[in-house]
Design a protein around this motif. Structure first.
Motif, PDB file in Angstrom:
ATOM      1  N   THR A  45       0.838  -1.211   0.000  1.00  0.00           N
ATOM      2  CA  THR A  45       0.000   0.000   0.000  1.00  0.00           C
ATOM      3  C   THR A  45       0.868   1.254   0.000  1.00  0.00           C
ATOM      4  OG1 THR A  45      -1.593  -1.221   1.329  1.00  0.00           O
ATOM      5  CG2 THR A  45      -1.893   1.157   1.195  1.00  0.00           C
ATOM      6  N   GLY A  46       1.906   1.257   0.835  1.00  0.00           N
ATOM      7  CA  GLY A  46       2.793   2.416   0.926  1.00  0.00           C
ATOM      8  C   GLY A  46       3.492   2.709  -0.388  1.00  0.00           C
ATOM      9  N   SER A  47       3.911   1.670  -1.088  1.00  0.00           N
ATOM     10  CA  SER A  47       4.593   1.874  -2.369  1.00  0.00           C
ATOM     11  C   SER A  47       3.642   2.461  -3.404  1.00  0.00           C
ATOM     12  CB  SER A  47       5.178   0.555  -2.885  1.00  0.00           C
ATOM     13  OG  SER A  47       6.123   0.072  -1.960  1.00  0.00           O
ATOM     14  N   LYS A  48       2.374   2.009  -3.350  1.00  0.00           N
ATOM     15  CA  LYS A  48       1.364   2.574  -4.267  1.00  0.00           C
ATOM     16  C   LYS A  48       1.106   4.032  -3.931  1.00  0.00           C
ATOM     17  CE  LYS A  48      -0.979  -1.504  -5.935  1.00  0.00           C
ATOM     18  NZ  LYS A  48      -1.481  -2.607  -5.074  1.00  0.00           N
ATOM     19  N   LEU A  49       1.015   4.322  -2.637  1.00  0.00           N
ATOM     20  CA  LEU A  49       0.807   5.721  -2.228  1.00  0.00           C
ATOM     21  C   LEU A  49       2.003   6.574  -2.619  1.00  0.00           C
ATOM     22  CD1 LEU A  49      -0.915   5.088   1.216  1.00  0.00           C
ATOM     23  CD2 LEU A  49      -1.942   6.292  -0.739  1.00  0.00           C
ATOM     24  N   PHE A  50       3.217   6.021  -2.488  1.00  0.00           N
ATOM     25  CA  PHE A  50       4.383   6.791  -2.902  1.00  0.00           C
ATOM     26  C   PHE A  50       4.339   7.076  -4.407  1.00  0.00           C
ATOM     27  CE2 PHE A  50       8.789   7.103  -4.481  1.00  0.00           C
ATOM     28  CZ  PHE A  50       9.021   8.393  -4.022  1.00  0.00           C
ATOM     29  N   GLU A  51       3.910   6.095  -5.198  1.00  0.00           N
ATOM     30  CA  GLU A  51       3.763   6.335  -6.647  1.00  0.00           C
ATOM     31  C   GLU A  51       2.767   7.463  -6.909  1.00  0.00           C
ATOM     32  OE1 GLU A  51       3.067   2.948  -9.246  1.00  0.00           O
ATOM     33  OE2 GLU A  51       4.679   1.856  -8.226  1.00  0.00           O
ATOM     34  N   ALA A  52       1.685   7.488  -6.109  1.00  0.00           N
ATOM     35  CA  ALA A  52       0.703   8.574  -6.261  1.00  0.00           C
ATOM     36  C   ALA A  52       1.322   9.921  -5.873  1.00  0.00           C
ATOM     37  CB  ALA A  52      -0.537   8.273  -5.413  1.00  0.00           C
ATOM     38  N   ILE A  53       2.178   9.906  -4.850  1.00  0.00           N
ATOM     39  CA  ILE A  53       2.880  11.140  -4.455  1.00  0.00           C
ATOM     40  C   ILE A  53       3.697  11.674  -5.632  1.00  0.00           C
ATOM     41  CG2 ILE A  53       4.809  12.016  -3.037  1.00  0.00           C
ATOM     42  CD1 ILE A  53       3.760  10.217  -0.741  1.00  0.00           C
ATOM     43  N   CYS A  54       4.363  10.754  -6.335  1.00  0.00           N
ATOM     44  CA  CYS A  54       5.235  11.152  -7.459  1.00  0.00           C
ATOM     45  C   CYS A  54       4.477  11.892  -8.563  1.00  0.00           C
ATOM     46  CB  CYS A  54       5.940   9.928  -8.035  1.00  0.00           C
ATOM     47  SG  CYS A  54       7.154   9.240  -6.914  1.00  0.00           S
ATOM     48  N   ASP A 212       1.252  17.756   1.024  1.00  0.00           N
ATOM     49  CA  ASP A 212       0.554  18.130  -0.206  1.00  0.00           C
ATOM     50  C   ASP A 212      -0.920  18.408   0.045  1.00  0.00           C
ATOM     51  OD1 ASP A 212      -1.138  15.501  -1.127  1.00  0.00           O
ATOM     52  OD2 ASP A 212       0.633  14.945   0.019  1.00  0.00           O
ATOM     53  N   SER A 213      -1.488  19.233  -0.829  1.00  0.00           N
ATOM     54  CA  SER A 213      -2.877  19.642  -0.645  1.00  0.00           C
ATOM     55  C   SER A 213      -3.859  18.516  -0.944  1.00  0.00           C
ATOM     56  CB  SER A 213      -3.177  20.874  -1.509  1.00  0.00           C
ATOM     57  OG  SER A 213      -2.764  20.637  -2.830  1.00  0.00           O
ATOM     58  N   ASN A 214      -3.386  17.450  -1.593  1.00  0.00           N
ATOM     59  CA  ASN A 214      -4.278  16.303  -1.842  1.00  0.00           C
ATOM     60  C   ASN A 214      -4.265  15.289  -0.689  1.00  0.00           C
ATOM     61  OD1 ASN A 214      -3.106  17.402  -4.440  1.00  0.00           O
ATOM     62  ND2 ASN A 214      -4.840  16.244  -5.237  1.00  0.00           N
ATOM     63  N   HIS A 215      -3.440  15.547   0.309  1.00  0.00           N
ATOM     64  CA  HIS A 215      -3.358  14.685   1.504  1.00  0.00           C
ATOM     65  C   HIS A 215      -2.875  13.266   1.201  1.00  0.00           C
ATOM     66  CE1 HIS A 215      -5.395  17.876   3.750  1.00  0.00           C
ATOM     67  NE2 HIS A 215      -6.230  17.953   2.720  1.00  0.00           N
ATOM     68  N   VAL A 216      -2.165  13.099   0.104  1.00  0.00           N
ATOM     69  CA  VAL A 216      -1.654  11.755  -0.207  1.00  0.00           C
ATOM     70  C   VAL A 216      -0.490  11.402   0.715  1.00  0.00           C
ATOM     71  CG1 VAL A 216      -0.802  10.222  -2.032  1.00  0.00           C
ATOM     72  CG2 VAL A 216      -2.358  12.077  -2.612  1.00  0.00           C
ATOM     73  N   THR A 217       0.367  12.400   1.004  1.00  0.00           N
ATOM     74  CA  THR A 217       1.503  12.131   1.903  1.00  0.00           C
ATOM     75  C   THR A 217       1.012  11.807   3.309  1.00  0.00           C
ATOM     76  OG1 THR A 217       2.720  13.734   0.578  1.00  0.00           O
ATOM     77  CG2 THR A 217       3.802  12.945   2.567  1.00  0.00           C
ATOM     78  N   ASN A 221       1.939   8.435   5.239  1.00  0.00           N
ATOM     79  CA  ASN A 221       2.507   8.434   6.587  1.00  0.00           C
ATOM     80  C   ASN A 221       1.642   7.596   7.540  1.00  0.00           C
ATOM     81  OD1 ASN A 221       4.284   9.142   8.611  1.00  0.00           O
ATOM     82  ND2 ASN A 221       3.693  11.300   8.724  1.00  0.00           N
ATOM     83  N   LYS A 222       0.330   7.823   7.499  1.00  0.00           N
ATOM     84  CA  LYS A 222      -0.571   7.109   8.414  1.00  0.00           C
ATOM     85  C   LYS A 222      -0.707   5.624   8.085  1.00  0.00           C
ATOM     86  CE  LYS A 222      -3.522  10.825  10.086  1.00  0.00           C
ATOM     87  NZ  LYS A 222      -4.933  11.145  10.376  1.00  0.00           N
ATOM     88  N   ASN A 223      -0.382   5.264   6.845  1.00  0.00           N
ATOM     89  CA  ASN A 223      -0.433   3.849   6.473  1.00  0.00           C
ATOM     90  C   ASN A 223       0.484   3.003   7.354  1.00  0.00           C
ATOM     91  OD1 ASN A 223      -0.826   1.440   4.735  1.00  0.00           O
ATOM     92  ND2 ASN A 223       1.282   1.851   4.097  1.00  0.00           N
ATOM     93  N   LEU A 224       1.532   3.633   7.864  1.00  0.00           N
ATOM     94  CA  LEU A 224       2.448   2.905   8.753  1.00  0.00           C
ATOM     95  C   LEU A 224       1.710   2.447  10.012  1.00  0.00           C
ATOM     96  CD1 LEU A 224       5.296   1.926   9.278  1.00  0.00           C
ATOM     97  CD2 LEU A 224       5.926   4.234   9.979  1.00  0.00           C
ATOM     98  N   LEU A 225       0.804   3.284  10.524  1.00  0.00           N
ATOM     99  CA  LEU A 225       0.028   2.908  11.710  1.00  0.00           C
ATOM    100  C   LEU A 225      -0.943   1.772  11.379  1.00  0.00           C
ATOM    101  CD1 LEU A 225      -0.742   6.439  13.238  1.00  0.00           C
ATOM    102  CD2 LEU A 225       1.206   4.913  13.684  1.00  0.00           C
TER     103      LEU A 225
END
Ligand code: AVJ
Length: 324
Positions: A45-54, A212-217, A221-225
């Motif tokens: 999930t985190g890797s997918k979210l990081f791709e979205a951050i990019c 970021d304004s889209n709250h993806v980061t 970050n919260k995905n870790l929890l």
């Protein structure tokens, strides 16, 4: 064959990793400044979210680096020379190496290193189709350890280590030195390093990239929890924590934290942890460099900085260095 011993050999695959995760989380939540190793942000999930951050407008790093590559690809290819071997630690989907390999003159081989076999094997197929002559040998493992490097085929050709994406930013200055010394140990005089690093800049630009304004980061970050909840039987209430990212100008890094919004107690793997209101868990560092700082890092670790490419705003740099 006997199953199970003190080293964890014979445990089901993944169990060793889970135990390591548990040890690291329990230790990280037990220090005065709670902190978790940033590598745990990058599960599926985190890797997918990081791709979205990019892909975010606020996250200038990925597109800025891509634009530098696009513009300088042929020049880079000629600096790397004919018949070079490209080695990429943490290659992931190999998206950055592909155009570079296609621009290089008769590259001898490509050795992507990564812990995730699925993504690497998929990338190998894709690149092999485009470049049928190229020898591609994926190597699975953690590039910060010794073991993977021992599995690289020895080569008489010129080797170039490719380390884009500002991955170096995740490492402290001390760790970055250790890593580059490890890279240098793999190389011979005249071999090269192509390194992408994010540069020191206006803190407003930096903080927008990590908040970021889209709250993806925030989700990243919260995905870790959530990951701790599901893998380590935790009971974090992700709503009771906020994402915080700020530029620490003295340390020249963006720090990412999770802030406890209330006084609370959290249970992980049967252990209880207290949070004061406003207390944070430090989850990631992203170090920023100046051009002189990068040159110093390269010189200190056995390289001679040869050439760099940057964007018009000097937001990001790609450095080519050779082993002295
Ligand atoms: C993967 C380390 C390059 O530091 O910019 C992005 C990670 N964390 N947003 C970075 C990250 C939050 C990223 N690197």
């Amino acid at each position: 064959m006997a199953i199970g011993n003190a080293n964890g050999a014979g445990l089901p695959p993944g169990e060793n990793l889970r135990r390591q995760f548990e040890r690291d989380v329990l230790a990280g939540l037990s220090t005065p400044q709670k902190a978790l190793p940033c590598k745990y942000l990058y599960d599926e999930t985190g890797s997918k979210l990081f791709e979205a951050i990019c892909d975010l407008d606020d996250y200038y790093l990925t597109r800025t680096e891509a634009a530098i590559f696009n513009r300088a690809l042929n020049e880079m290819a000629s600096v790397l020379g004919r018949q070079a071997v490209l080695i990429e630690p943490g290659a992931g989907n190999c998206e950055k190496a592909e155009p570079l390999l296609a621009a290089m003159k008769n590259p001898r081989a490509y050795y992507p290193l990564d812990i995730s076999p699925e993504i690497l094997l998929e990338a190998q197929q894709r690149i092999q189709q485009r470049l049928p002559q190229l020898e591609i040998a994926p190597i699975f493992g953690d590039f910060t350890g010794d073991e993977v490097w021992g599995r690289l085929p020895p080569s008489a050709a010129r080797q170039v280590i490719f380390f884009p994406g500002s991955t170096i930013g995740n490492f402290s200055h001390e760790q970055a030195r250790e890593l580059l010394i490890r890279f240098a140990g793999q190389l011979n005089p005249g071999d090269g390093l192509l390194l992408g690093a994010d540069l020191v800049k206006d803190s407003v630009v930096l903080e927008r990239a990590y908040h970021d304004s889209n709250h993806v980061t925030e989700a990243f970050n919260k995905n870790l929890l959530s990951r701790i909840n599901s893998e380590l039987n935790g009971d974090f209430n992700t709503e009771a924590f906020a994402h915080r990212a700020f530029y620490h100008s003295f340390r020249q890094r963006v720090e990412m934290h999770l802030v406890s919004l209330v006084e609370q107690q959290v249970s992980v793997a049967g252990r209880q942890f207290q949070f004061a209101e406003g207390e944070t868990i430090h989850t990631e560092n992203s170090h920023k460099y100046t051009l002189p700082g990068l040159q110093e890092l390269l010189r200190e670790t056995g390289f001679s900085p040869e050439k760099y490419w940057t964007d018009n705003n000097q937001h990001y740099a790609i450095y080519f260095a050779q082993i002295r």
